[in-house]
Motif scaffolding. Structure first.
Motif, PDB file in Angstrom:
ATOM      1  N   THR A  85       0.829  -1.203   0.000  1.00 25.13           N
ATOM      2  CA  THR A  85       0.000   0.000   0.000  1.00 25.13           C
ATOM      3  C   THR A  85       0.863   1.253   0.000  1.00 25.13           C
ATOM      4  O   THR A  85       0.583   2.224  -0.714  1.00 25.13           O
ATOM      5  N   ASP A  86       1.939   1.254   0.783  1.00 24.80           N
ATOM      6  CA  ASP A  86       2.844   2.406   0.806  1.00 24.80           C
ATOM      7  C   ASP A  86       3.548   2.577  -0.537  1.00 24.80           C
ATOM      8  O   ASP A  86       3.762   3.711  -0.994  1.00 24.80           O
ATOM      9  N   ASP A  87       3.948   1.467  -1.171  1.00 23.63           N
ATOM     10  CA  ASP A  87       4.573   1.566  -2.494  1.00 23.63           C
ATOM     11  C   ASP A  87       3.643   2.267  -3.473  1.00 23.63           C
ATOM     12  O   ASP A  87       4.061   3.159  -4.231  1.00 23.63           O
ATOM     13  N   LEU A  88       2.378   1.881  -3.478  1.00 24.74           N
ATOM     14  CA  LEU A  88       1.407   2.501  -4.386  1.00 24.74           C
ATOM     15  C   LEU A  88       1.216   3.979  -4.049  1.00 24.74           C
ATOM     16  O   LEU A  88       1.026   4.810  -4.950  1.00 24.74           O
ATOM     17  N   ALA A  89       1.306   4.324  -2.768  1.00 26.93           N
ATOM     18  CA  ALA A  89       1.196   5.731  -2.380  1.00 26.93           C
ATOM     19  C   ALA A  89       2.384   6.534  -2.900  1.00 26.93           C
ATOM     20  O   ALA A  89       2.223   7.673  -3.355  1.00 26.93           O
ATOM     21  N   HIS A  90       3.568   5.948  -2.858  1.00 23.19           N
ATOM     22  CA  HIS A  90       4.740   6.634  -3.421  1.00 23.19           C
ATOM     23  C   HIS A  90       4.625   6.755  -4.943  1.00 23.19           C
ATOM     24  O   HIS A  90       4.953   7.800  -5.507  1.00 23.19           O
ATOM     25  N   VAL A  91       4.160   5.705  -5.606  1.00 25.90           N
ATOM     26  CA  VAL A  91       3.977   5.762  -7.055  1.00 25.90           C
ATOM     27  C   VAL A  91       2.960   6.842  -7.417  1.00 25.90           C
ATOM     28  O   VAL A  91       3.105   7.551  -8.418  1.00 25.90           O
ATOM     29  N   ALA A  92       1.926   6.994  -6.584  1.00 28.96           N
ATOM     30  CA  ALA A  92       0.910   8.022  -6.849  1.00 28.96           C
ATOM     31  C   ALA A  92       1.514   9.415  -6.883  1.00 28.96           C
ATOM     32  O   ALA A  92       0.999  10.303  -7.579  1.00 28.96           O
ATOM     33  N   ASN A  93       2.615   9.620  -6.156  1.00 30.85           N
ATOM     34  CA  ASN A  93       3.251  10.934  -6.100  1.00 30.85           C
ATOM     35  C   ASN A  93       4.383  11.108  -7.096  1.00 30.85           C
ATOM     36  O   ASN A  93       5.035  12.161  -7.104  1.00 30.85           O
ATOM     37  N   VAL A  94       4.626  10.110  -7.934  1.00 30.86           N
ATOM     38  CA  VAL A  94       5.628  10.265  -8.994  1.00 30.86           C
ATOM     39  C   VAL A  94       5.284  11.517  -9.797  1.00 30.86           C
ATOM     40  O   VAL A  94       4.121  11.784 -10.117  1.00 30.86           O
ATOM     41  N   SER A  95       6.278  12.300 -10.116  1.00 35.77           N
ATOM     42  CA  SER A  95       6.056  13.649 -10.638  1.00 35.77           C
ATOM     43  C   SER A  95       5.187  13.683 -11.884  1.00 35.77           C
ATOM     44  O   SER A  95       4.397  14.618 -12.077  1.00 35.77           O
ATOM     45  N   THR A  96       5.300  12.682 -12.747  1.00 33.05           N
ATOM     46  CA  THR A  96       4.576  12.695 -14.024  1.00 33.05           C
ATOM     47  C   THR A  96       3.343  11.808 -14.025  1.00 33.05           C
ATOM     48  O   THR A  96       2.706  11.631 -15.070  1.00 33.05           O
ATOM     49  N   ALA A  97       2.983  11.232 -12.874  1.00 33.10           N
ATOM     50  CA  ALA A  97       1.901  10.243 -12.835  1.00 33.10           C
ATOM     51  C   ALA A  97       0.542  10.919 -13.054  1.00 33.10           C
ATOM     52  O   ALA A  97       0.032  11.593 -12.172  1.00 33.10           O
ATOM     53  N   LEU A  98      -0.037  10.714 -14.235  1.00 34.06           N
ATOM     54  CA  LEU A  98      -1.386  11.208 -14.513  1.00 34.06           C
ATOM     55  C   LEU A  98      -2.428  10.163 -14.120  1.00 34.06           C
ATOM     56  O   LEU A  98      -3.477  10.479 -13.570  1.00 34.06           O
ATOM     57  N   ALA A  99      -2.124   8.881 -14.409  1.00 30.47           N
ATOM     58  CA  ALA A  99      -3.022   7.776 -14.058  1.00 30.47           C
ATOM     59  C   ALA A  99      -2.212   6.494 -14.004  1.00 30.47           C
ATOM     60  O   ALA A  99      -1.177   6.366 -14.669  1.00 30.47           O
ATOM     61  N   LEU A 100      -2.687   5.537 -13.213  1.00 26.33           N
ATOM     62  CA  LEU A 100      -2.032   4.237 -13.079  1.00 26.33           C
ATOM     63  C   LEU A 100      -3.049   3.147 -13.353  1.00 26.33           C
ATOM     64  O   LEU A 100      -4.205   3.236 -12.916  1.00 26.33           O
ATOM     65  N   PHE A 101      -2.601   2.107 -14.072  1.00 23.46           N
ATOM     66  CA  PHE A 101      -3.486   1.007 -14.443  1.00 23.46           C
ATOM     67  C   PHE A 101      -2.805  -0.326 -14.162  1.00 23.46           C
ATOM     68  O   PHE A 101      -1.583  -0.449 -14.285  1.00 23.46           O
ATOM     69  N   GLU A 102      -3.609  -1.323 -13.782  1.00 23.81           N
ATOM     70  CA  GLU A 102      -3.152  -2.707 -13.821  1.00 23.81           C
ATOM     71  C   GLU A 102      -3.375  -3.228 -15.232  1.00 23.81           C
ATOM     72  O   GLU A 102      -4.424  -2.989 -15.843  1.00 23.81           O
ATOM     73  N   ARG A 103      -2.399  -3.942 -15.752  1.00 20.49           N
ATOM     74  CA  ARG A 103      -2.519  -4.526 -17.087  1.00 20.49           C
ATOM     75  C   ARG A 103      -3.053  -5.949 -16.961  1.00 20.49           C
ATOM     76  O   ARG A 103      -2.449  -6.800 -16.317  1.00 20.49           O
ATOM     77  N   GLN A 104      -4.195  -6.185 -17.555  1.00 25.88           N
ATOM     78  CA  GLN A 104      -4.822  -7.502 -17.553  1.00 25.88           C
ATOM     79  C   GLN A 104      -5.058  -7.905 -19.001  1.00 25.88           C
ATOM     80  O   GLN A 104      -6.079  -7.566 -19.594  1.00 25.88           O
ATOM     81  N   GLY A 105      -4.054  -8.593 -19.541  1.00 21.57           N
ATOM     82  CA  GLY A 105      -4.105  -8.904 -20.973  1.00 21.57           C
ATOM     83  C   GLY A 105      -4.017  -7.619 -21.769  1.00 21.57           C
ATOM     84  O   GLY A 105      -3.097  -6.820 -21.600  1.00 21.57           O
ATOM     85  N   GLU A 106      -5.024  -7.411 -22.640  1.00 20.58           N
ATOM     86  CA  GLU A 106      -5.053  -6.191 -23.433  1.00 20.58           C
ATOM     87  C   GLU A 106      -5.881  -5.090 -22.760  1.00 20.58           C
ATOM     88  O   GLU A 106      -6.061  -4.010 -23.327  1.00 20.58           O
ATOM     89  N   LEU A 107      -6.358  -5.365 -21.534  1.00 18.56           N
ATOM     90  CA  LEU A 107      -7.193  -4.407 -20.835  1.00 18.56           C
ATOM     91  C   LEU A 107      -6.401  -3.695 -19.740  1.00 18.56           C
ATOM     92  O   LEU A 107      -5.442  -4.240 -19.177  1.00 18.56           O
ATOM     93  N   LEU A 108      -6.825  -2.465 -19.425  1.00 19.27           N
ATOM     94  CA  LEU A 108      -6.230  -1.671 -18.362  1.00 19.27           C
ATOM     95  C   LEU A 108      -7.286  -1.394 -17.299  1.00 19.27           C
ATOM     96  O   LEU A 108      -8.354  -0.871 -17.602  1.00 19.27           O
ATOM     97  N   ARG A 109      -6.980  -1.735 -16.053  1.00 21.95           N
ATOM     98  CA  ARG A 109      -7.899  -1.483 -14.950  1.00 21.95           C
ATOM     99  C   ARG A 109      -7.357  -0.330 -14.121  1.00 21.95           C
ATOM    100  O   ARG A 109      -6.241  -0.403 -13.603  1.00 21.95           O
ATOM    101  N   PRO A 110      -8.117   0.766 -13.970  1.00 14.65           N
ATOM    102  CA  PRO A 110      -7.612   1.922 -13.216  1.00 14.65           C
ATOM    103  C   PRO A 110      -7.284   1.577 -11.770  1.00 14.65           C
ATOM    104  O   PRO A 110      -8.021   0.846 -11.106  1.00 14.65           O
ATOM    105  N   VAL A 111      -6.169   2.123 -11.289  1.00 16.56           N
ATOM    106  CA  VAL A 111      -5.756   1.997  -9.893  1.00 16.56           C
ATOM    107  C   VAL A 111      -5.863   3.383  -9.262  1.00 16.56           C
ATOM    108  O   VAL A 111      -5.277   4.343  -9.771  1.00 16.56           O
ATOM    109  N   PRO A 112      -6.625   3.539  -8.185  1.00 18.40           N
ATOM    110  CA  PRO A 112      -6.754   4.866  -7.562  1.00 18.40           C
ATOM    111  C   PRO A 112      -5.382   5.397  -7.124  1.00 18.40           C
ATOM    112  O   PRO A 112      -4.549   4.660  -6.597  1.00 18.40           O
TER     113      PRO A 112
END
Length: 350
Positions: free
Chosen positions: A62-89
């Motif tokens: 959970t903390d790792d994802l919180a740090h990724v959320a603050n990456v300077s260029t992070a507009l949106a984050l997705f889990e890759r499931q095959g050819e689909l992207l699932r949004p990660v808050p």
């Protein structure tokens, strides 16, 4: 192991926009080498449906994802499931509207995405990294200009202090912040006073306290910011020893900043750093980090790292820290150098 795709935020500056994906790789590499402790796999730029993303795999906490959320260029984050992207808050640290950073436009302003990256990398390399998501850190920019670094620290809910020799820049910040706070209807206080130490007047100080909401203000949880009109070599006279978690600044690219130590205006970047760093180190807490943006044309990376080492710091020059060089214009090739006070983290040793 989960696969992720990070959508990089567009940048108004065309040159920075071109460098942004590569700089995101470098920022993620430092995150992985420090707070991520190897849980993020190697990142790469990929194209999905014609859109560039930064992709990586990892077993993230959970903390790792919180740090990724603050990456300077992070507009949106997705889990890759095959050819689909699932949004990660993305649960960001941001406490205020982003126009705190973007509304001011002036010649020489540092790109706010770069400033966020520089602050992130520096704090993640410091002993305060484990407290960054939960506590109010204390950040110093000893060459603060008109306050881009200070405002980014405020966005994270951290206390900030700045010093600058240019009275116009200090006055501009002292005019901007209260006006912005009033327009946002945020609880705050602000004033300007003489800066005195040991019976001497060093300059003038703008200070403010603010809170993101009425509840925080009522609870006494205000965020503090000060800006001092003074020479950067006066930092140890202004602040208590070991009082900052991190020092983050743009070194002079050749013309922007200076010091009047010795009576003459000194603008040589390396000479200025050599004069100022011992005082900066004194106010840095053990385990604290210094992160500096430099122009490699006037402050070559190797020379800057040596100046940091001569000041008693441990430079971090392993592979994760070597991916930040990028062109700003014909005269500026910008890079990031980081060093810590006390033993460096193992992942960051050069």
């Amino acid at each position: 192991m989960t696969s992720y795709a990070l959508l990089v935020a567009p940048a108004a500056n065309r040159v920075y926009a071109q460098a942004a994906p590569r700089l995101t790789l470098a920022e993620l590499a430092v995150l992985d080498a420090t707070v991520g402790q190897g849980r993020l796999g190697p990142a790469e730029v990929v194209e999905l449906a014609g859109v560039p993303y930064v992709a990586f795999d990892g077993d993230l906490t959970t903390d790792d994802l919180a740090h990724v959320a603050n990456v300077s260029t992070a507009l949106a984050l997705f889990e890759r499931q095959g050819e689909l992207l699932r949004p990660v808050p993305l649960h960001r640290l941001d406490r205020f509207d982003d126009d705190l950073l973007t509304i001011l436009k002036y010649q020489g302003k540092t790109n706010e995405l770069f400033t966020r990256m520089l602050l992130n990398v520096t704090v993640q390399s410091s002993g305060a990294a484990g407290r960054a998501l939960t506590e109010r850190l204390r950040i110093l920019d000893p060459l603060c200009g008109r306050g881009t670094t200070l405002n980014q620290a405020l966005m994270y809910g951290w206390h900030a202090a700045g010093v600058d020799l240019d009275e116009r820049d200090v006055e501009a910040y002292a005019a901007f912040l209260p006006t912005w706070l009033k327009r946002k209807r945020l609880k705050h206080t602000a004033d300007t006073s003489r800066l005195r130490r040991d019976g001497r007047t060093l300059g003038r100080r703008f200070s403010a306290e603010l809170a993101p909401d009425k509840e925080s203000w009522a609870a006494g949880a205000a965020i503090r910011v000060t800006v001092d009109h003074a020479d950067t070599t006066a930092v140890p006279d202004i602040f208590k020893a070991a009082s900052f978690d991190a020092i983050v600044t743009d070194a002079p690219y050749g013309v922007q900043h200076g010091s009047r130590s010795g009576g003459a205006l000194q603008r040589s970047p390396l000479d200025l750093l050599a004069m100022a760093l011992p005082g900066w180190v004194r106010v840095l807490r053990p385990g604290g980090a210094v992160g500096i943006a430099v122009n490699n044309r006037t402050s070559p990376r190797a020379d800057t790292l040596q100046v940091l080492a001569d000041a008693g710091l441990q430079p971090l020059d392993s592979e994760p820290y070597r991916g930040f060089e990028h062109r700003v214009d014909q005269a500026i090739v910008r890079d990031v150098v980081v060093a810590v006070k006390g033993p460096a983290q193992e992942a960051g040793r050069g």
